[in-house]
Design a protein around this motif. Sequence first.
Motif, PDB file in Angstrom:
ATOM      1  N   VAL A   1     -15.431  93.701  60.639  1.00  0.00           N
ATOM      2  CA  VAL A   1     -15.237  94.522  59.327  1.00  0.00           C
ATOM      3  C   VAL A   1     -14.507  93.665  58.390  1.00  0.00           C
ATOM      4  O   VAL A   1     -14.650  93.477  57.055  1.00  0.00           O
ATOM      5  N   THR A   2     -13.375  93.141  58.814  1.00  0.00           N
ATOM      6  CA  THR A   2     -12.511  92.402  58.109  1.00  0.00           C
ATOM      7  C   THR A   2     -13.140  91.156  57.236  1.00  0.00           C
ATOM      8  O   THR A   2     -12.790  91.058  55.868  1.00  0.00           O
ATOM      9  N   ASP A   3     -13.902  90.491  58.020  1.00  0.00           N
ATOM     10  CA  ASP A   3     -14.316  89.367  57.396  1.00  0.00           C
ATOM     11  C   ASP A   3     -15.514  89.781  56.347  1.00  0.00           C
ATOM     12  O   ASP A   3     -15.689  89.212  55.325  1.00  0.00           O
ATOM     13  N   ARG A   4     -16.152  90.984  56.752  1.00  0.00           N
ATOM     14  CA  ARG A   4     -17.107  91.219  55.484  1.00  0.00           C
ATOM     15  C   ARG A   4     -16.256  91.626  54.423  1.00  0.00           C
ATOM     16  O   ARG A   4     -16.643  91.600  53.181  1.00  0.00           O
ATOM     17  N   VAL A   5     -15.262  92.531  54.506  1.00  0.00           N
ATOM     18  CA  VAL A   5     -14.456  92.838  53.261  1.00  0.00           C
ATOM     19  C   VAL A   5     -13.804  91.698  52.582  1.00  0.00           C
ATOM     20  O   VAL A   5     -14.049  91.629  51.222  1.00  0.00           O
ATOM     21  N   ALA A   6     -13.443  90.669  53.561  1.00  0.00           N
ATOM     22  CA  ALA A   6     -12.680  89.497  52.828  1.00  0.00           C
ATOM     23  C   ALA A   6     -13.819  88.875  51.923  1.00  0.00           C
ATOM     24  O   ALA A   6     -13.632  88.260  50.916  1.00  0.00           O
ATOM     25  N   GLU A   7     -15.010  88.768  52.376  1.00  0.00           N
ATOM     26  CA  GLU A   7     -16.284  87.938  51.810  1.00  0.00           C
ATOM     27  C   GLU A   7     -16.565  88.748  50.543  1.00  0.00           C
ATOM     28  O   GLU A   7     -16.847  88.105  49.643  1.00  0.00           O
ATOM     29  N   ALA A   8     -16.580  89.890  50.498  1.00  0.00           N
ATOM     30  CA  ALA A   8     -16.746  90.885  49.316  1.00  0.00           C
ATOM     31  C   ALA A   8     -15.680  90.542  48.083  1.00  0.00           C
ATOM     32  O   ALA A   8     -16.168  90.357  47.031  1.00  0.00           O
ATOM     33  N   LEU A   9     -14.380  90.302  48.541  1.00  0.00           N
ATOM     34  CA  LEU A   9     -13.172  90.137  47.603  1.00  0.00           C
ATOM     35  C   LEU A   9     -13.162  88.771  47.182  1.00  0.00           C
ATOM     36  O   LEU A   9     -12.873  88.263  46.080  1.00  0.00           O
ATOM     37  N   ARG A  10     -13.407  87.663  48.069  1.00  0.00           N
ATOM     38  CA  ARG A  10     -12.930  86.520  47.778  1.00  0.00           C
ATOM     39  C   ARG A  10     -13.700  85.729  46.665  1.00  0.00           C
ATOM     40  O   ARG A  10     -12.785  84.914  45.916  1.00  0.00           O
ATOM     41  N   PRO A  11     -14.645  86.042  46.241  1.00  0.00           N
ATOM     42  CA  PRO A  11     -15.396  85.381  44.968  1.00  0.00           C
ATOM     43  C   PRO A  11     -14.511  85.775  43.571  1.00  0.00           C
ATOM     44  O   PRO A  11     -14.457  85.191  42.700  1.00  0.00           O
ATOM     45  N   ARG A  12     -13.673  86.964  43.916  1.00  0.00           N
ATOM     46  CA  ARG A  12     -13.022  87.749  42.597  1.00  0.00           C
ATOM     47  C   ARG A  12     -11.720  87.403  42.340  1.00  0.00           C
ATOM     48  O   ARG A  12     -11.088  87.204  41.346  1.00  0.00           O
ATOM     49  N   TRP A  13     -10.959  87.193  43.822  1.00  0.00           N
ATOM     50  CA  TRP A  13      -9.500  87.066  43.540  1.00  0.00           C
ATOM     51  C   TRP A  13      -9.281  86.245  44.827  1.00  0.00           C
ATOM     52  O   TRP A  13      -9.826  86.030  45.755  1.00  0.00           O
ATOM     53  N   ASP A  14      -7.821  85.659  44.381  1.00  0.00           N
ATOM     54  CA  ASP A  14      -7.405  84.902  45.750  1.00  0.00           C
ATOM     55  C   ASP A  14      -6.874  85.954  46.786  1.00  0.00           C
ATOM     56  O   ASP A  14      -5.768  86.463  46.562  1.00  0.00           O
ATOM     57  N   ILE A  15      -7.397  85.644  47.724  1.00  0.00           N
ATOM     58  CA  ILE A  15      -6.934  86.749  48.717  1.00  0.00           C
ATOM     59  C   ILE A  15      -6.511  86.037  50.009  1.00  0.00           C
ATOM     60  O   ILE A  15      -6.662  84.726  50.250  1.00  0.00           O
ATOM     61  N   GLU A  16      -5.937  86.680  50.913  1.00  0.00           N
ATOM     62  CA  GLU A  16      -5.416  86.162  52.340  1.00  0.00           C
ATOM     63  C   GLU A  16      -5.928  87.194  53.381  1.00  0.00           C
ATOM     64  O   GLU A  16      -5.759  88.273  53.316  1.00  0.00           O
ATOM     65  N   VAL A  17      -6.305  86.564  54.442  1.00  0.00           N
ATOM     66  CA  VAL A  17      -6.745  87.508  55.782  1.00  0.00           C
ATOM     67  C   VAL A  17      -5.418  86.949  56.641  1.00  0.00           C
ATOM     68  O   VAL A  17      -5.119  85.895  57.057  1.00  0.00           O
ATOM     69  N   ASP A  18      -4.997  88.039  57.032  1.00  0.00           N
ATOM     70  CA  ASP A  18      -3.835  87.817  58.081  1.00  0.00           C
ATOM     71  C   ASP A  18      -4.008  88.793  59.261  1.00  0.00           C
ATOM     72  O   ASP A  18      -4.137  89.979  59.153  1.00  0.00           O
ATOM     73  N   VAL A  19      -4.198  88.007  60.466  1.00  0.00           N
ATOM     74  CA  VAL A  19      -4.438  88.951  61.558  1.00  0.00           C
ATOM     75  C   VAL A  19      -3.324  88.910  62.733  1.00  0.00           C
ATOM     76  O   VAL A  19      -3.173  89.592  63.634  1.00  0.00           O
ATOM     77  N   THR A  20      -2.258  88.244  62.253  1.00  0.00           N
ATOM     78  CA  THR A  20      -1.249  87.773  63.339  1.00  0.00           C
ATOM     79  C   THR A  20      -0.112  88.812  63.157  1.00  0.00           C
ATOM     80  O   THR A  20       0.220  89.547  62.233  1.00  0.00           O
ATOM     81  N   GLN A  21       0.405  89.173  64.255  1.00  0.00           N
ATOM     82  CA  GLN A  21       1.850  90.001  64.252  1.00  0.00           C
ATOM     83  C   GLN A  21       1.588  91.765  63.937  1.00  0.00           C
ATOM     84  O   GLN A  21       0.512  91.854  63.505  1.00  0.00           O
ATOM     85  N   ALA A  22       2.716  92.122  63.926  1.00  0.00           N
ATOM     86  CA  ALA A  22       2.466  93.780  63.697  1.00  0.00           C
ATOM     87  C   ALA A  22       2.232  93.913  62.213  1.00  0.00           C
ATOM     88  O   ALA A  22       2.814  93.121  61.510  1.00  0.00           O
ATOM     89  N   ILE A  23       1.721  95.034  62.158  1.00  0.00           N
ATOM     90  CA  ILE A  23       1.252  95.296  60.659  1.00  0.00           C
ATOM     91  C   ILE A  23       2.404  95.515  59.647  1.00  0.00           C
ATOM     92  O   ILE A  23       2.390  94.940  58.688  1.00  0.00           O
ATOM     93  N   GLY A  24       3.499  95.918  60.240  1.00  0.00           N
ATOM     94  CA  GLY A  24       4.683  96.338  59.627  1.00  0.00           C
ATOM     95  C   GLY A  24       5.170  94.776  58.883  1.00  0.00           C
ATOM     96  O   GLY A  24       5.878  94.635  57.805  1.00  0.00           O
TER      97      GLY A  24
END
Length: 464
Positions: free
Chosen positions: A385-408
Amino acid sequence: MAGAAGYGARAGYHRPGPRTHFRLRFLMAAPSFETIVNLARKRGFVFRASEIYGGLRSAYDYGPLGVALLRNVKSAWWRSMVQLRDDVVGLDSAIIQAPQVWEASGHVGQFNDPLVECGNCHARHRFDRLEDPDRCPTCGARGTFTDARDFNLMFRTHMGPVASDSNLVYLRPETAQGIFTNFENVRRVARLKLPFGIAQLGKSFRNEITPGQFVFRTREFEQMEMEFFTHRDDADDWYRYWVEERYQWYLDLGMNPDNIKLRSHTEDELAHYAVATQDVEYRFPWGWDELEGIANRTDFDLRQHSQASGKDLRYFDQAAGERFFPYVIEPAAGATRAAFAFLIDAYHQETVRDAPRTVLRLDSRLAPIKVAVLPLSKKPDLVEVTDRVAEALRPRWDIEVDVTQAIGRRYRRQDEIGTPYCVTVDFDTLDDGAVTVRDRDTMAQDRIGIGQLCDYLGERLGAG
Ligand code: GAP
């Protein structure tokens, strides 16, 4: 480390109810110089140039976040100075121009700083910047300085395979001269009538005697300059107009008004071409210092280039039947210096639920990353799902996907680099098709359907 700092496994993240705000306690003390330099290095905004060879003094490379910040500063300048105006056009002239350009402009003869050398330690200093004109700041010796001599700040090199006086050329010390030499070309092709401006941004080079304060004063830097041509009778009005416009530009991009002011040059400070100049100054960690200068350059440059080149660079006013050299009002800013000032200004340390938080409150137009997409876990269905969300946002804004470490920790990292929004994909997303959007400044969290996410962010970030 979980818990203590409030950034444990899921600390900072919670599935929001209606809308949630945290209590913030702001620590208003301005950051120290070291704090900013450390952040810039740690997060990869800026690296020392040639670092693997021990570095080159006062030369810097911009890392992934730094280059994005710098690009955003330049885009914001271009947008306000060129795109949104009908009286200013752009130009990109060569860094190496014919040497006659620099003779006519006065740079060969007058672009000098007073250089002194300490007889004891042989350190060289710019005489007019010494706190005590009798004491060497490097070794502390007194009365050891040589007489001040003029040191020309232009970098020299040679064009072609043989180094000789006949092929000596200079790296430009300002972008402005390429505009003056193209005045007639641009006026003609763009069919411009006075008043109008020509804007240019790009690299400039000065062999500064005392570079320093990190990227504030370097030998290679980027400028953002605009030459505004006007009838001499209107020059004073346009001068006041551009001083105000340029001051406002920094405020519009979120700079704290307490940290920015205007200062008029005294007579003896004026550059050889100017009859009036006001600096926009910023309160840097070492004190007030220049961000940008707005100068009335009179008709000095066009007159000089006309005389030296033999080409008539006067403007012909058809209505008045008059031919004359326009006056020039020049807002001249440093892009690298402005990016540094925005970084300092955005830096805040706060206490949130008894834990420290560092946050860069950069205007979203300047923020290197606009949206971070963070799955709560690395489980394949969440990552998908993250990949799908990222794909939708990437053409419009500079985004970063981060999967490492605790969310905090991931929130903390995004706060520290100034990312305005974090989008968290959690286990409920699989059921309700919604994500949690966290606002960097308020830390409020909203639950938004994935289908509405682009609109939601678009309202806050602009079209992208
Ligand atoms: N064309 C006019 C001109 O170049 P300036 O005040 O010498 O005026 C304009 O330079 C701006 O360029 C400065 O306000 C500063 O922001 C930037 N600048 C000048 N020298 C710099 C240096 N050595 N390192 C970084 N930025 C510099």
